[in-house]
Design an enzyme around this catalytic site. Structure first.
Site, mmCIF file in Angstrom:
data_model
loop_
_atom_site.group_PDB
_atom_site.id
_atom_site.type_symbol
_atom_site.label_atom_id
_atom_site.label_comp_id
_atom_site.label_asym_id
_atom_site.label_seq_id
_atom_site.Cartn_x
_atom_site.Cartn_y
_atom_site.Cartn_z
ATOM 1 N N HIS A 62 0.821 -1.220 0.000
ATOM 2 C CA HIS A 62 0.000 0.000 0.000
ATOM 3 C C HIS A 62 0.853 1.267 0.000
ATOM 4 O O HIS A 62 0.531 2.239 -0.686
ATOM 5 C CB HIS A 62 -0.982 -0.024 1.187
ATOM 6 C CG HIS A 62 -2.040 -1.075 1.031
ATOM 7 N ND1 HIS A 62 -2.273 -2.064 1.964
ATOM 8 C CD2 HIS A 62 -2.915 -1.315 0.028
ATOM 9 C CE1 HIS A 62 -3.248 -2.852 1.539
ATOM 10 N NE2 HIS A 62 -3.657 -2.424 0.376
ATOM 11 N N GLU A 106 -15.208 0.760 -5.213
ATOM 12 C CA GLU A 106 -14.915 -0.681 -5.067
ATOM 13 C C GLU A 106 -16.120 -1.446 -5.613
ATOM 14 O O GLU A 106 -17.257 -1.170 -5.236
ATOM 15 C CB GLU A 106 -14.669 -1.008 -3.585
ATOM 16 C CG GLU A 106 -14.752 -2.474 -3.209
ATOM 17 C CD GLU A 106 -13.740 -3.376 -3.918
ATOM 18 O OE1 GLU A 106 -12.545 -3.060 -3.911
ATOM 19 O OE2 GLU A 106 -14.173 -4.412 -4.487
ATOM 20 N N GLY A 138 -15.844 0.376 -11.058
ATOM 21 C CA GLY A 138 -14.848 1.426 -11.277
ATOM 22 C C GLY A 138 -14.684 1.770 -12.747
ATOM 23 O O GLY A 138 -14.413 2.920 -13.103
ATOM 24 N N ASP A 156 -6.038 -0.062 -7.514
ATOM 25 C CA ASP A 156 -5.658 -1.121 -6.573
ATOM 26 C C ASP A 156 -6.556 -2.317 -6.837
ATOM 27 O O ASP A 156 -7.489 -2.597 -6.091
ATOM 28 C CB ASP A 156 -5.824 -0.616 -5.134
ATOM 29 C CG ASP A 156 -5.410 -1.670 -4.118
ATOM 30 O OD1 ASP A 156 -4.811 -2.680 -4.521
ATOM 31 O OD2 ASP A 156 -5.695 -1.465 -2.924
ATOM 32 N N PRO A 163 -13.284 -10.299 -12.321
ATOM 33 C CA PRO A 163 -13.914 -8.978 -12.478
ATOM 34 C C PRO A 163 -12.895 -7.859 -12.692
ATOM 35 O O PRO A 163 -13.234 -6.806 -13.222
ATOM 36 C CB PRO A 163 -14.669 -8.765 -11.164
ATOM 37 C CG PRO A 163 -14.579 -10.016 -10.379
ATOM 38 C CD PRO A 163 -13.632 -10.953 -11.056
#
Ligand code: SPD
Length: 280
Positions: A62, A106, A138, A156, A163
């Site tokens: 991250h 998300e 997204g 991210d 998907p």
């Protein structure tokens, strides 16, 4: 109870963790979502059998996804995160005081739900008033967003299977370029230059058709069994090494892995990668 959980990736590699407890298992319309407790990495989020993030090593991934973009983009006021349902990416974004609004899109609400309940050390910024969390696609969000409406876009996603596949397409990158301010920065996870080299080079080639400046950078992501992971910094004109010293100084005081030397070193290209990118 102890058992092994094996991640089998593309039927080519197998990486196992000893599991001491199963904390969550659920299925959304899109994916199978699990959280397991492991000896090695603490709690681990698993999607469709692939390890996504863990309590004990998530900071490598991250911090490296977020900070190179957030210290080099001329403005960081408007940030868009696509994916990132465990909350680790927005946590790092919202450490930057220059961020006025962080929109996170998300696709799978179950990932957010499971992470909020079981990965509480990963997602620590869910209640930040600057966070605008949306559950939705997204790709569609970016296709419908206004031009030049974000200063930084961070992707991210999962690996380019399931998907998340469309998040690696040229059409998606073109929309990202359109929604970015002219001097905006796009950063994304771009797989392993070693274990998944063909995917890594394909991502680089696709990005190069869309952005003038495309710079992969490297670092550890111990959960991904790949030895070395990559992220890519893409923009029309931003030098990824021209970091704002004040922002770097502020952020390196709180990060576990990222600092100014790590930033510089991460953009060094190993010879094989450099040669291969020259012919891409
Ligand atoms: N091989 C797994 C790659 C997953 C990358 N994204 C992970 C999400 C962490 N927030």
């Amino acid at each position: 109870m102890t058992e092994w959980y094996d991640e089998v990736y593309r039927d080519r590699t197998r990486y196992g963790l000893r599991v001491t407890r199963r904390l969550f298992e659920g299925r959304s319309d899109l994916q199978h979502v699990e959280v397991v407790e492991t000896e090695q990495w603490g709690r681990v989020l698993v999607i469709d059998g692939i390890f996504m993030t863990s309590e004990k090593e998530e900071h490598f991934y991250h911090e490296m996804l977020v900070h190179p973009a957030l210290v080099t983009a001329p403005s960081t006021a408007r940030v868009l995160v696509v994916g990132g349902g465990d909350g680790g990416t927005v946590r790092e974004v919202l450490r930057h005081p220059g961020v006025e609004r962080c929109t996170m899109v998300e696709i799978d609400g179950l990932v957010v739900e499971a992470s909020r309940a079981h990965l509480t050390t990963v997602g620590t910024a869910w209640d930040d008033p600057r966070l605008d969390l949306r559950i939705g696609d997204g790709i569609r969000f970016v296709a419908e967003a206004d031009s030049a409406s974000f200063d930084v876009v961070l992707l991210d996603g999962t690996d380019p299977v399931g998907p998340g596949e469309g998040l690696f397409d040229e059409a998606f990158y073109r929309h990202v370029a359109r929604v970015l301010a002219p001097d905006g920065v796009f950063a994304l996870q771009s797989e392993s230059p070693i274990v998944t080299a063909p995917v890594f080079y394909e991502i680089q080639e696709t990005l190069r058709r869309v952005f003038r400046r495309v710079h992969p950078y490297f670092g550890p992501a111990p959960l991904y069994s790949a030895g070395l992971w990559s992220w890519t910094h893409a923009s029309r004109s931003v030098d990824p090494l021209a970091a704002d010293p004040a922002r770097v100084e502020r952020i390196e005081a709180v990060t576990k892995h990222y600092n100014r030397a790590v930033h510089r070193a991460a953009f060094a290209l190993p010879n094989e990668v450099r040669r291969q990118l020259e012919v891409c």
